[in-house]
Design a protein around this motif. Sequence first.
Motif, PDB file in Angstrom:
ATOM      1  N   PRO A  61       0.936  -9.560   1.727  1.00 27.17           N
ATOM      2  CA  PRO A  61      -0.093 -10.460   2.238  1.00 27.17           C
ATOM      3  C   PRO A  61      -0.010 -11.868   1.648  1.00 27.17           C
ATOM      4  O   PRO A  61      -0.793 -12.735   2.016  1.00 27.17           O
ATOM      5  CB  PRO A  61      -1.397  -9.769   1.828  1.00 27.17           C
ATOM      6  N   GLY A  62       0.932 -12.121   0.707  1.00 29.34           N
ATOM      7  CA  GLY A  62       1.043 -13.443   0.102  1.00 29.34           C
ATOM      8  C   GLY A  62      -0.178 -13.810  -0.707  1.00 29.34           C
ATOM      9  O   GLY A  62      -0.800 -14.845  -0.498  1.00 29.34           O
ATOM     10  N   LYS A  63      -0.548 -12.945  -1.649  1.00 29.63           N
ATOM     11  CA  LYS A  63      -1.745 -13.165  -2.470  1.00 29.63           C
ATOM     12  C   LYS A  63      -1.358 -13.193  -3.951  1.00 29.63           C
ATOM     13  O   LYS A  63      -0.494 -12.444  -4.397  1.00 29.63           O
ATOM     14  CB  LYS A  63      -2.763 -12.035  -2.287  1.00 29.63           C
ATOM     15  N   LEU A  64      -2.027 -14.048  -4.705  1.00 27.27           N
ATOM     16  CA  LEU A  64      -1.928 -14.070  -6.155  1.00 27.27           C
ATOM     17  C   LEU A  64      -3.235 -13.508  -6.672  1.00 27.27           C
ATOM     18  O   LEU A  64      -4.307 -14.037  -6.352  1.00 27.27           O
ATOM     19  CB  LEU A  64      -1.714 -15.501  -6.664  1.00 27.27           C
ATOM     20  N   LEU A  65      -3.148 -12.417  -7.418  1.00 26.53           N
ATOM     21  CA  LEU A  65      -4.336 -11.816  -8.012  1.00 26.53           C
ATOM     22  C   LEU A  65      -4.326 -12.106  -9.496  1.00 26.53           C
ATOM     23  O   LEU A  65      -3.265 -12.229 -10.104  1.00 26.53           O
ATOM     24  CB  LEU A  65      -4.354 -10.303  -7.793  1.00 26.53           C
ATOM     25  N   TYR A  66      -5.506 -12.194 -10.086  1.00 33.64           N
ATOM     26  CA  TYR A  66      -5.628 -12.372 -11.522  1.00 33.64           C
ATOM     27  C   TYR A  66      -7.010 -11.916 -11.953  1.00 33.64           C
ATOM     28  O   TYR A  66      -7.895 -11.660 -11.122  1.00 33.64           O
ATOM     29  CB  TYR A  66      -5.359 -13.821 -11.939  1.00 33.64           C
ATOM     30  N   VAL A  67      -7.193 -11.799 -13.271  1.00 37.43           N
ATOM     31  CA  VAL A  67      -8.458 -11.355 -13.835  1.00 37.43           C
ATOM     32  C   VAL A  67      -9.039 -12.507 -14.657  1.00 37.43           C
ATOM     33  O   VAL A  67      -8.331 -13.125 -15.458  1.00 37.43           O
ATOM     34  CB  VAL A  67      -8.271 -10.109 -14.718  1.00 37.43           C
ATOM     35  N   HIS A  68     -10.318 -12.799 -14.425  1.00 38.14           N
ATOM     36  CA  HIS A  68     -11.039 -13.797 -15.219  1.00 38.14           C
ATOM     37  C   HIS A  68     -12.385 -13.189 -15.569  1.00 38.14           C
ATOM     38  O   HIS A  68     -13.140 -12.784 -14.676  1.00 38.14           O
ATOM     39  CB  HIS A  68     -11.232 -15.095 -14.428  1.00 38.14           C
ATOM     40  N   GLY A  69     -12.689 -13.098 -16.863  1.00 35.03           N
ATOM     41  CA  GLY A  69     -13.952 -12.490 -17.281  1.00 35.03           C
ATOM     42  C   GLY A  69     -14.094 -11.070 -16.784  1.00 35.03           C
ATOM     43  O   GLY A  69     -15.171 -10.645 -16.419  1.00 35.03           O
ATOM     44  N   ARG A  70     -12.985 -10.341 -16.752  1.00 36.60           N
ATOM     45  CA  ARG A  70     -12.906  -8.955 -16.287  1.00 36.60           C
ATOM     46  C   ARG A  70     -13.185  -8.792 -14.795  1.00 36.60           C
ATOM     47  O   ARG A  70     -13.346  -7.684 -14.312  1.00 36.60           O
ATOM     48  CB  ARG A  70     -13.815  -8.042 -17.102  1.00 36.60           C
ATOM     49  N   GLN A  71     -13.247  -9.875 -14.060  1.00 33.10           N
ATOM     50  CA  GLN A  71     -13.463  -9.776 -12.621  1.00 33.10           C
ATOM     51  C   GLN A  71     -12.168 -10.101 -11.890  1.00 33.10           C
ATOM     52  O   GLN A  71     -11.453 -11.033 -12.271  1.00 33.10           O
ATOM     53  CB  GLN A  71     -14.567 -10.718 -12.173  1.00 33.10           C
ATOM     54  N   PRO A  72     -11.865  -9.346 -10.824  1.00 29.47           N
ATOM     55  CA  PRO A  72     -10.628  -9.580 -10.071  1.00 29.47           C
ATOM     56  C   PRO A  72     -10.802 -10.697  -9.033  1.00 29.47           C
ATOM     57  O   PRO A  72     -11.778 -10.718  -8.290  1.00 29.47           O
ATOM     58  CB  PRO A  72     -10.395  -8.233  -9.380  1.00 29.47           C
ATOM     59  N   PHE A  73      -9.852 -11.620  -9.023  1.00 34.49           N
ATOM     60  CA  PHE A  73      -9.837 -12.713  -8.065  1.00 34.49           C
ATOM     61  C   PHE A  73      -8.540 -12.656  -7.273  1.00 34.49           C
ATOM     62  O   PHE A  73      -7.519 -12.182  -7.772  1.00 34.49           O
ATOM     63  CB  PHE A  73      -9.915 -14.070  -8.774  1.00 34.49           C
ATOM     64  N   ALA A  74      -8.578 -13.174  -6.059  1.00 38.38           N
ATOM     65  CA  ALA A  74      -7.381 -13.247  -5.212  1.00 38.38           C
ATOM     66  C   ALA A  74      -7.392 -14.573  -4.483  1.00 38.38           C
ATOM     67  O   ALA A  74      -8.453 -15.106  -4.154  1.00 38.38           O
ATOM     68  CB  ALA A  74      -7.368 -12.101  -4.209  1.00 38.38           C
ATOM     69  N   LEU A  75      -6.194 -15.097  -4.246  1.00 40.01           N
ATOM     70  CA  LEU A  75      -6.080 -16.305  -3.452  1.00 40.01           C
ATOM     71  C   LEU A  75      -4.763 -16.289  -2.700  1.00 40.01           C
ATOM     72  O   LEU A  75      -3.788 -15.715  -3.164  1.00 40.01           O
ATOM     73  CB  LEU A  75      -6.201 -17.568  -4.310  1.00 40.01           C
ATOM     74  N   PRO A  76      -4.748 -16.882  -1.515  1.00 40.49           N
ATOM     75  CA  PRO A  76      -3.493 -16.948  -0.770  1.00 40.49           C
ATOM     76  C   PRO A  76      -2.512 -17.825  -1.542  1.00 40.49           C
ATOM     77  O   PRO A  76      -2.886 -18.877  -2.056  1.00 40.49           O
ATOM     78  CB  PRO A  76      -3.869 -17.602   0.552  1.00 40.49           C
ATOM     79  N   TRP A  77      -1.254 -17.370  -1.628  1.00 45.72           N
ATOM     80  CA  TRP A  77      -0.272 -18.150  -2.382  1.00 45.72           C
ATOM     81  C   TRP A  77       1.134 -17.711  -2.020  1.00 45.72           C
ATOM     82  O   TRP A  77       1.401 -16.542  -1.801  1.00 45.72           O
ATOM     83  CB  TRP A  77      -0.490 -17.985  -3.881  1.00 45.72           C
ATOM     84  N   ARG A  78       2.015 -18.663  -1.971  1.00 52.78           N
ATOM     85  CA  ARG A  78       3.454 -18.442  -1.826  1.00 52.78           C
ATOM     86  C   ARG A  78       4.118 -19.113  -3.014  1.00 52.78           C
ATOM     87  O   ARG A  78       3.645 -20.162  -3.480  1.00 52.78           O
ATOM     88  CB  ARG A  78       3.982 -19.048  -0.515  1.00 52.78           C
ATOM     89  N   PRO A  79       5.222 -18.580  -3.528  1.00 49.84           N
ATOM     90  CA  PRO A  79       5.858 -19.155  -4.714  1.00 49.84           C
ATOM     91  C   PRO A  79       6.205 -20.636  -4.601  1.00 49.84           C
ATOM     92  O   PRO A  79       6.279 -21.332  -5.603  1.00 49.84           O
ATOM     93  CB  PRO A  79       7.116 -18.298  -4.883  1.00 49.84           C
ATOM     94  N   SER A  80       6.365 -21.166  -3.410  1.00 49.79           N
ATOM     95  CA  SER A  80       6.697 -22.588  -3.255  1.00 49.79           C
ATOM     96  C   SER A  80       5.461 -23.489  -3.364  1.00 49.79           C
ATOM     97  O   SER A  80       5.593 -24.699  -3.494  1.00 49.79           O
ATOM     98  CB  SER A  80       7.371 -22.822  -1.904  1.00 49.79           C
ATOM     99  N   GLN A  81       4.253 -22.909  -3.352  1.00 54.36           N
ATOM    100  CA  GLN A  81       3.022 -23.696  -3.409  1.00 54.36           C
ATOM    101  C   GLN A  81       2.745 -24.206  -4.808  1.00 54.36           C
ATOM    102  O   GLN A  81       2.874 -23.474  -5.777  1.00 54.36           O
ATOM    103  CB  GLN A  81       1.820 -22.838  -3.002  1.00 54.36           C
ATOM    104  N   GLN A  82       2.321 -25.465  -4.924  1.00 56.94           N
ATOM    105  CA  GLN A  82       1.902 -26.023  -6.203  1.00 56.94           C
ATOM    106  C   GLN A  82       0.405 -26.315  -6.217  1.00 56.94           C
ATOM    107  O   GLN A  82      -0.189 -26.443  -7.266  1.00 56.94           O
ATOM    108  CB  GLN A  82       2.689 -27.289  -6.514  1.00 56.94           C
TER     109      GLN A  82
END
Length: 181
Positions: free
Chosen positions: A24-45
Amino acid sequence: GNWRAQDHHLLVKRCDAPLYVAGPGKLLYVHGRQPFALPWRPSQQVLDRAALVAAAERINDGIGNEGYGNYVVSGDGTLAYLDAAESVGFQRLVWVSRTGAVTPVSLPDRIYENAAISPDGTRAAVQIHEGTIGLWIYDFERGTLTPLRTGAGSSQAPLWSADGTRVIYRGTRQGTRNLYW
């Protein structure tokens, strides 16, 4: 390609446990123990605004907040995680089928922290906390758990190479964290 060590860009501040899900082209990460997702492709800055995956969910970040999240995302985008409300202690490993059927793995309860299934689905690299944090290989067909010899110090966060011949992991040796295989 044309990657160079100086080609780096700050994508997200104050976060842990990044995971890229190519389908799906998503970057997931954890901040304050909460899961976040955002659309992302490796070429995006430049990134779009991140969204909470689920506001009520809290990801368990292991013993002593080691900077990782106990979560994984399947190729079709299904999120699985350890809930932060769970106390860290002995757990049971289970296999969850695509239909949601849960089958316990025939291993004793231990402090399991991370697991990564091999690309061919026959094995899992499992992180176990027993004084020192170590890695083990579970063979699903044989039902065996074998220690992965990684040397002195803790070994964490296993990840299989695409061909399934190697396990890449973070090792702490003499106070320094590095990646090994």
